[in-house]
Design a protein around this motif. Structure first.
Motif, short mmCIF file in Angstrom:
data_model
loop_
_atom_site.label_atom_id
_atom_site.label_comp_id
_atom_site.label_asym_id
_atom_site.label_seq_id
_atom_site.Cartn_x
_atom_site.Cartn_y
_atom_site.Cartn_z
N VAL A 115 -59.79 -13.94 40.17
CA VAL A 115 -59.89 -12.47 40.23
C VAL A 115 -58.83 -11.92 41.18
O VAL A 115 -58.13 -10.95 40.86
CB VAL A 115 -61.30 -12.04 40.67
N ALA A 116 -58.70 -12.54 42.35
CA ALA A 116 -57.69 -12.09 43.31
C ALA A 116 -56.28 -12.22 42.74
O ALA A 116 -55.43 -11.34 42.92
CB ALA A 116 -57.82 -12.88 44.61
N GLY A 117 -56.03 -13.32 42.03
CA GLY A 117 -54.71 -13.51 41.44
C GLY A 117 -54.36 -12.44 40.43
O GLY A 117 -53.20 -12.00 40.34
N VAL A 118 -55.35 -11.98 39.69
CA VAL A 118 -55.12 -10.96 38.66
C VAL A 118 -55.01 -9.56 39.27
O VAL A 118 -54.24 -8.73 38.79
CB VAL A 118 -56.24 -11.02 37.61
N LEU A 119 -55.77 -9.28 40.32
CA LEU A 119 -55.89 -7.91 40.82
C LEU A 119 -54.98 -7.57 41.99
O LEU A 119 -54.61 -6.39 42.16
CB LEU A 119 -57.33 -7.63 41.23
N LEU A 120 -54.62 -8.52 42.83
CA LEU A 120 -53.90 -8.19 44.05
C LEU A 120 -52.40 -8.02 43.81
O LEU A 120 -51.79 -8.74 43.01
CB LEU A 120 -54.12 -9.27 45.10
N LYS A 121 -51.83 -7.07 44.51
CA LYS A 121 -50.41 -6.77 44.37
C LYS A 121 -49.54 -7.95 44.84
O LYS A 121 -49.83 -8.58 45.85
CB LYS A 121 -50.05 -5.53 45.19
#
Length: 243
Positions: free
Chosen positions: A23-29
């Protein structure tokens, strides 16, 4: 050195590290996976479940529940509740630690991400449309499917000795992938109280750069809904005589 509680702790930690990690990989800039979408998230969570189950088994938990709703559901099925409290503690602690490791892993990206709600989404779930009863029902339904179909996968009616050695984690991971694709669009498919509450606590405690509130008003839904769904599935398995 291995034990059921260690297995539940480490298995849940791996589950959250890889699940919230995708999730972090997909959402974080600035992440190389930024914007890769829902299909990647659901696949990542499926592989996270598979990896977590293998880890739990290797470290001493032949149950490999990683989920209080699964533990409670199978307790309701069998009438044996002695594992519920200790497993819940191990699973919660594993989820908190796994979320903390995600924070460390993506450390530079929190500051680079302006949307605080996206940062929170790397820890815990939120509904697409916020309506208490529909959101609760979504979590009940998704978790019922999880617990009931896991019971079916390992049923002696399907195979007298259960799935072939080593196959079970792949089947359960595939099931979670299917739940995410088919039912996850409403609430983000927590289907696991520890998966949501543990990282939500971590979000509240960790110094995440530019974070917003941890949305405690929604927090009961991904806890109560999965527990209800798990119990209903366990009762259904018992009533139907699925062994």
């Amino acid at each position: 050195m291995t034990s059921p509680l260690l297995g539940e702790f480490l298995g849940t930690m791996v589950l959250i590290l890889l699940g919230n990690g995708v999730v972090a990989g997909v959402l974080l800039k600035g992440s190389k996976a930024e914007g890769s979408g829902w299909a990647v998230i659901t696949a990542g969570w499926a592989f996270a479940v598979m990896a977590g189950v293998f880890t739990a088994i290797a470290c001493g938990s032949s149950d490999a529940h990683l989920n209080p709703a699964v533990t409670l559901g199978f307790a309701a099925r069998t009438g044996e509740f002695s594992k519920v409290a200790p497993y819940f503690v191990a699973q919660m602690l594993g989820a908190i630690v796994g979320a903390a490791v995600v924070w460390v892993h993506y450390f530079p990206h929190w500051k680079e991400t302006p949307d605080a709600s996206l940062k929170r989404a790397c820890f815990c779930t939120a509904p697409a449309i916020r309506r208490f009863i529909p959101n609760l029902l979504s979590e009940v339904i998704g978790t019922f499917v999880l617990v009931f179909v896991v019971g079916a996968i390992f049923s002696k009616s399907v195979a007298a000795t259960g799935p072939a050695a080593g196959l079970g984690p792949y089947l359960v991971g595939s099931l979670v992938w299917g739940i995410g694709l088919s039912l996850g669009g409403t609430t983000g498919y927590a289907i696991n109280p520890a998966r949501d509450l543990g990282p939500r606590i971590a979000h509240a405690l960790l110094p995440v750069a530019g974070k917003t509130s941890s949305d405690w008003s929604y927090a009961p839904v991904p806890v109560v809904g999965p527990l209800l769904g798990g119990v209903l599935a366990g009762v259904a398995l018992s009533v139907l005589g699925v062994n």
